[in-house]
Design a protein around this motif. Structure first.
Motif, PDB file in Angstrom:
ATOM      1  N   PRO A 130     -19.288  -0.629 -84.771  1.00  0.00           N
ATOM      2  CA  PRO A 130     -18.748  -0.619 -83.411  1.00  0.00           C
ATOM      3  C   PRO A 130     -19.334   0.511 -82.566  1.00  0.00           C
ATOM      4  O   PRO A 130     -18.750   0.890 -81.553  1.00  0.00           O
ATOM      5  CB  PRO A 130     -17.249  -0.403 -83.659  1.00  0.00           C
ATOM      6  CG  PRO A 130     -17.227   0.467 -84.882  1.00  0.00           C
ATOM      7  CD  PRO A 130     -18.375   0.002 -85.740  1.00  0.00           C
ATOM      8  N   ASP A 133     -19.577   0.452 -78.774  1.00  0.00           N
ATOM      9  CA  ASP A 133     -18.266   0.491 -78.127  1.00  0.00           C
ATOM     10  C   ASP A 133     -17.680   1.898 -78.121  1.00  0.00           C
ATOM     11  O   ASP A 133     -16.640   2.135 -77.487  1.00  0.00           O
ATOM     12  CB  ASP A 133     -17.287  -0.453 -78.831  1.00  0.00           C
ATOM     13  CG  ASP A 133     -17.520  -1.915 -78.472  1.00  0.00           C
ATOM     14  OD1 ASP A 133     -18.201  -2.169 -77.448  1.00  0.00           O
ATOM     15  OD2 ASP A 133     -17.035  -2.789 -79.201  1.00  0.00           O
ATOM     16  N   ARG A 134     -18.304   2.825 -78.819  1.00  0.00           N
ATOM     17  CA  ARG A 134     -17.831   4.219 -78.868  1.00  0.00           C
ATOM     18  C   ARG A 134     -18.787   5.141 -78.129  1.00  0.00           C
ATOM     19  O   ARG A 134     -18.673   6.360 -78.236  1.00  0.00           O
ATOM     20  CB  ARG A 134     -17.701   4.699 -80.331  1.00  0.00           C
ATOM     21  CG  ARG A 134     -16.876   3.797 -81.226  1.00  0.00           C
ATOM     22  CD  ARG A 134     -15.393   3.833 -80.916  1.00  0.00           C
ATOM     23  NE  ARG A 134     -14.665   3.040 -81.892  1.00  0.00           N
ATOM     24  CZ  ARG A 134     -14.354   1.753 -81.727  1.00  0.00           C
ATOM     25  NH1 ARG A 134     -14.673   1.128 -80.605  1.00  0.00           N
ATOM     26  NH2 ARG A 134     -13.701   1.091 -82.670  1.00  0.00           N
ATOM     27  N   ALA A 159     -21.407  -5.490 -81.365  1.00  0.00           N
ATOM     28  CA  ALA A 159     -20.377  -4.775 -82.129  1.00  0.00           C
ATOM     29  C   ALA A 159     -19.480  -5.731 -82.909  1.00  0.00           C
ATOM     30  O   ALA A 159     -18.319  -5.435 -83.169  1.00  0.00           O
ATOM     31  CB  ALA A 159     -19.542  -3.868 -81.226  1.00  0.00           C
ATOM     32  N   HIS A 239     -16.376   6.871 -73.542  1.00  0.00           N
ATOM     33  CA  HIS A 239     -16.026   5.793 -74.464  1.00  0.00           C
ATOM     34  C   HIS A 239     -15.049   6.262 -75.538  1.00  0.00           C
ATOM     35  O   HIS A 239     -14.108   5.535 -75.890  1.00  0.00           O
ATOM     36  CB  HIS A 239     -17.295   5.227 -75.106  1.00  0.00           C
ATOM     37  CG  HIS A 239     -18.099   4.392 -74.165  1.00  0.00           C
ATOM     38  ND1 HIS A 239     -17.973   3.027 -74.095  1.00  0.00           N
ATOM     39  CD2 HIS A 239     -19.029   4.732 -73.227  1.00  0.00           C
ATOM     40  CE1 HIS A 239     -18.792   2.553 -73.175  1.00  0.00           C
ATOM     41  NE2 HIS A 239     -19.452   3.573 -72.626  1.00  0.00           N
ATOM     42  N   TYR A 243     -11.131   5.026 -76.221  1.00  0.00           N
ATOM     43  CA  TYR A 243     -10.693   4.498 -77.515  1.00  0.00           C
ATOM     44  C   TYR A 243      -9.487   5.267 -78.048  1.00  0.00           C
ATOM     45  O   TYR A 243      -8.535   4.670 -78.562  1.00  0.00           O
ATOM     46  CB  TYR A 243     -11.842   4.557 -78.522  1.00  0.00           C
ATOM     47  CG  TYR A 243     -11.458   4.017 -79.880  1.00  0.00           C
ATOM     48  CD1 TYR A 243     -11.305   2.649 -80.084  1.00  0.00           C
ATOM     49  CD2 TYR A 243     -11.207   4.879 -80.939  1.00  0.00           C
ATOM     50  CE1 TYR A 243     -10.933   2.147 -81.316  1.00  0.00           C
ATOM     51  CE2 TYR A 243     -10.835   4.387 -82.175  1.00  0.00           C
ATOM     52  CZ  TYR A 243     -10.699   3.022 -82.368  1.00  0.00           C
ATOM     53  OH  TYR A 243     -10.314   2.549 -83.590  1.00  0.00           O
ATOM     54  N   PRO A 249     -12.145  -0.604 -76.994  1.00  0.00           N
ATOM     55  CA  PRO A 249     -13.362  -0.172 -76.318  1.00  0.00           C
ATOM     56  C   PRO A 249     -13.137  -0.008 -74.815  1.00  0.00           C
ATOM     57  O   PRO A 249     -12.283  -0.681 -74.227  1.00  0.00           O
ATOM     58  CB  PRO A 249     -14.367  -1.295 -76.603  1.00  0.00           C
ATOM     59  CG  PRO A 249     -13.842  -1.958 -77.829  1.00  0.00           C
ATOM     60  CD  PRO A 249     -12.358  -1.849 -77.752  1.00  0.00           C
ATOM     61  N   GLU A 252     -12.183  -2.848 -72.121  1.00  0.00           N
ATOM     62  CA  GLU A 252     -11.493  -3.993 -72.743  1.00  0.00           C
ATOM     63  C   GLU A 252     -10.001  -3.835 -72.559  1.00  0.00           C
ATOM     64  O   GLU A 252      -9.443  -2.779 -72.792  1.00  0.00           O
ATOM     65  CB  GLU A 252     -11.835  -4.062 -74.230  1.00  0.00           C
ATOM     66  CG  GLU A 252     -11.234  -5.248 -74.941  1.00  0.00           C
ATOM     67  CD  GLU A 252     -11.660  -5.323 -76.403  1.00  0.00           C
ATOM     68  OE1 GLU A 252     -10.765  -5.384 -77.263  1.00  0.00           O
ATOM     69  OE2 GLU A 252     -12.864  -5.283 -76.656  1.00  0.00           O
TER      70      GLU A 252
END
Length: 253
Positions: A130, A133-134, A159, A239, A243, A249, A252
Motif C-alpha cells: 500500500p 497510498d502512504r 495498491a 498521506h 491514514y 488512504p 478515500e
C-alpha cells in the motif's frame, strides 16, 4: 517477548514476531529482527530458519503512528534503515529461511517474504504494497520476486492485494494450506532441508544469492531514495497524517 526464537527440532529455529494488534513494527524492532535472524543462521547447529508471526496477520509493515508522533526525520530514517536491515538479514542468513504467512503480509512484510527462500501460506492470506497510498515507495524490488513484471506494476500502482492462492499459481508460494496446518507445513519443508549436509546447503544459499540477476539490497536502497524525496517535499506527511486520522488512504472516504 515481541521477537522470540524456539528450536522445536534439531537444526530448525523458529523466529516469531508478536507485535499486536497487526504486527506493524517500530523502528527498533526491525533491527532486532535482523539481528535475531542473522544470529540464528550464524549458529552452526542451525540448518534452517522458519519466520512466523502471531496474531491476525504476518506483517503490516512499519508503525506509521510511531513515525507521525516523532518530530523530525529520525523515525523515518530509522524505519527505512531497519527495514533494509531486516530484509537483508533474511537474504544474507547463512541458511535457508522459510516464511509461514497467515492473514495479511503487506508493506514491509513483502520485503521479508520476497527475500525468503521458501514461502508457505494459510488459505485466504493476502500480500500487497500500500506504499503509494502512504506517500512512500519501496519493496517493489521484493514484490517483483513474487509475481511477473506487469502484475507487479499493476499491484504497485493500484495498491491492490494479491491472494496466496494466486501466488501459488505463479509458483512463488510453495503451498497454501488451512491455517491450522501452516506451522506443520513449514516444518515439513524445514525437515527436508535440515537432514541435508548443512555445509552443502550453506554453500548452496551463498551460490544462489551470487547468481541473482538483481542486487536486491542496492535496488531497495534506490527505491528508498524516492521515498526520502517525497518526505522532503512534504507529500508523504500528507498521506501518513490522513491514514493516522482516518485509517484510510488520503482522498478515500
Amino acid at each position: 517477548m515481541p521477537i522470540s526464537t524456539a528450536r522445536p527440532e534439531d537444526g530448525i529455529v523458529v523466529v516469531n514476531v508478536d507485535y499486536p494488534p497487526v504486527n506493524a513494527l517500530p523502528s527498533a524492532a526491525w533491527f532486532e529482527l535482523a539481528e535475531t535472524i542473522l544470529a540464528a543462521g550464524a549458529d552452526p547447529t542451525t540448518h534452517v530458519v522458519i519466520l512466523t508471526a502471531s496474531g491476525r496477520g504476518f506483517n503490516a509493515g512499519v508503525d506509521i503512528k510511531e513515525m507521525q508522533a516523532t518530530e523530525g526525520f529520525d523515525a523515518l530514517v530509522g524505519a527505512n534503515l531497519g527495514c533494509a536491515a531486516a530484509f537483508s538479514a533474511v537474504y544474507d542468513c547463512a541458511v535457508p529461511v522459510i516464511s509461514a504467512v497467515q492473514g495479511f503480509c503487506v508493506g514491509g512484510g513483502i520485503g521479508l517474504v520476497g527475500n525468503s527462500d521458501v514461502i508457505v501460506a494459510a488459505e485466504g492470506a493476502v500480500f500487497g504494497l500500500p506504499e503509494v497510498d502512504r506517500g512512500a515507495l519501496g519493496a517493489a524490488t521484493h514484490l517483483a520476486r513474487l509475481v511477473p513484471t506487469h502484475m507487479m506494476r499493476t499491484l504497485y500502482f493500484t495498491a491492490q492485494n494479491i491472494s496466496a492462492e494466486q501466488l501459488e499459481h505463479f509458483g512463488s508460494v510453495y503451498r497454501v494450506v488451512p491455517a491450522e496446518q501452516l506451522l506443520e507445513t513449514a516444518l515439513e519443508v524445514a525437515r527436508k532441508i535440515a537432514v541435508k549436509d548443512t555445509r552443502v546447503i550453506r554453500a548452496a544459499k551463498a551460490a544462489i544469492n551470487n547468481i541473482d540477476p538483481v542486487d536486491v539490497k542496492k535496488s531497495y536502497l534506490l527505491e528508498q531514495r524516492y521515498t526520502y524525496e517525497l518526505n522532503l517535499a512534504g507529500v508523504a506527511d500528507e498521506h501518513r497524517d490522513a491514514y493516522v486520522e482516518t485509517g484510510k488512504p488520503k482522498g478515500e472516504r
